[in-house]
Scaffold this motif. Structure first.
Motif, PDB file in Angstrom:
ATOM      1  N   LYS A 100      17.165  96.174   2.955  1.00 30.39           N
ATOM      2  CA  LYS A 100      18.161  97.228   3.194  1.00 30.39           C
ATOM      3  C   LYS A 100      19.572  96.735   2.886  1.00 30.39           C
ATOM      4  O   LYS A 100      20.365  97.439   2.262  1.00 30.39           O
ATOM      5  CB  LYS A 100      18.069  97.718   4.656  1.00 30.39           C
ATOM      6  N   ASP A 149      11.169 101.396   7.687  1.00 26.90           N
ATOM      7  CA  ASP A 149      11.510 101.250   9.110  1.00 26.90           C
ATOM      8  C   ASP A 149      10.280 101.446  10.007  1.00 26.90           C
ATOM      9  O   ASP A 149      10.130 100.776  11.019  1.00 26.90           O
ATOM     10  CB  ASP A 149      12.570 102.279   9.518  1.00 26.90           C
ATOM     11  N   LYS A 191      20.121 102.402  22.167  1.00 25.56           N
ATOM     12  CA  LYS A 191      20.401 102.367  20.730  1.00 25.56           C
ATOM     13  C   LYS A 191      21.559 103.304  20.416  1.00 25.56           C
ATOM     14  O   LYS A 191      21.748 104.315  21.094  1.00 25.56           O
ATOM     15  CB  LYS A 191      19.165 102.839  19.925  1.00 25.56           C
ATOM     16  N   TRP A 227      17.381 107.077  15.405  1.00 32.31           N
ATOM     17  CA  TRP A 227      16.257 106.774  14.510  1.00 32.31           C
ATOM     18  C   TRP A 227      15.980 105.291  14.508  1.00 32.31           C
ATOM     19  O   TRP A 227      16.740 104.529  15.093  1.00 32.31           O
ATOM     20  CB  TRP A 227      16.542 107.236  13.068  1.00 32.31           C
TER      21      TRP A 227
HETATM   22 MG    MG Z   1      16.494 100.799  12.759  1.00 35.48          MG
END
Ligand code: MG
Ligand code: CTP
Length: 168
Positions: A101, A116, A164, A168
């Motif tokens: 990435k 992912d 987070k 996602w």
């Molecule tokens: Mg991630």
């Protein structure tokens, strides 16, 4: 074949089989913090792994996956070795994903579908292959669908719990 046999071979056994990998992949979200593995270094002008891949996350991922392997060991002896290698494979896949990435210019935390969700599992399973115990074909199909859904919902959950920054 009873209904219980079917549920075991298509759902429960496949989940137990990949559980060390799931836990090795999820634990860093809870325990990761601090110093990045790449120490901020770059490769070809891009961060090697990025700031979200931390030493603590790596160690916690492997350690927690190994704990699952140890818990499964009394019931399924071969899961000790498979679980330990899956935990390591999970982290290898995850770090390779981040490396790729970064090299294609994606910032840390940006979503790269398929990679992912599945790269960690591909490497976890690759390292487990030599031990020769596998779920059934339908078990694998279940795992593929379940992994995608699990990734979707655990990330939304982790975002809502403020673990987070992105859902996602
Ligand atoms: Mg991630
Ligand atoms: N994490 C960590 N150390 C790791 C892996 C993950 O600390 N070795 C933590 C980080 O807080 C990271 C979170 O777990 O943000 C979620 O992991 P993941 O989705 O794999 O990383 P991303 O933040 O999406 O970063 P990347 O773009 O590099 O995949």
């Amino acid at each position: 074949m009873t209904l219980l046999d079917l549920l075991w071979s298509v759902i429960f056994y496949p989940i137990l089989y990949v559980l060390p990998a799931y836990v090795a992949n999820g634990a860093p979200v809870l325990f990761g913090a601090g110093r990045p593995i790449d120490r901020g270094k770059k490769f070809r002008g891009k961060p090697i792994l990025g700031k979200n891949k931390t030493v603590r996350g790596l160690v916690a991922g492997i350690a927690c996956g190994c704990i699952i392997a140890a818990v499964e060991f009394p019931f399924l002896n071969y899961m000790l070795a498979i679980g330990v290698l899956m935990s390591i494979g999970t982290q290898i896949g995850d770090l390779l994903g981040s490396f790729a990435k970064r090299q294609i210019g994606m910032g840390s935390g940006k979503s790269l579908p398929i990679a992912d969700q599945y790269l960690f599992l591909v490497f976890a399973v690759l390292l487990a292959v030599p031990f020769g115990h596998f779920p059934s074909l339908y078990g694998w199909l279940f795992i593929i669908v379940f992994t995608g859904l699990l990734h979707l919902f655990t990330n939304i959950g982790a975002y809502k719990l403020k673990l987070k920054k992105v859902p996602w």
